[in-house]
Design a protein around this motif. Sequence first.
Motif: not given
Length: 55
Positions: A26-47
């Motif tokens: 999720h952190k990698a997506w947030h750092s590399s994707s303009d679409t994901i970077a604008k998400i301000q709500y919580t992203m929960i990992g459930d591996p």
Amino acid sequence: MADHYAEFKKLGVEIYSVSTDTHFTHKAWHSSSDTIAKIQYTMIGDPTGQLTRNF
């Protein structure tokens, strides 16, 4: 949802996204994707998929 998050908050709604990816992904997506970077709500990992199965 990311585009309308402020409107949801005004209505008293909280949003969480859940995926079977890890928080590292999720952190990698947030750092590399303009679409994901604008998400301000919580992203929960459930591996392990435990939360996902409970729903």
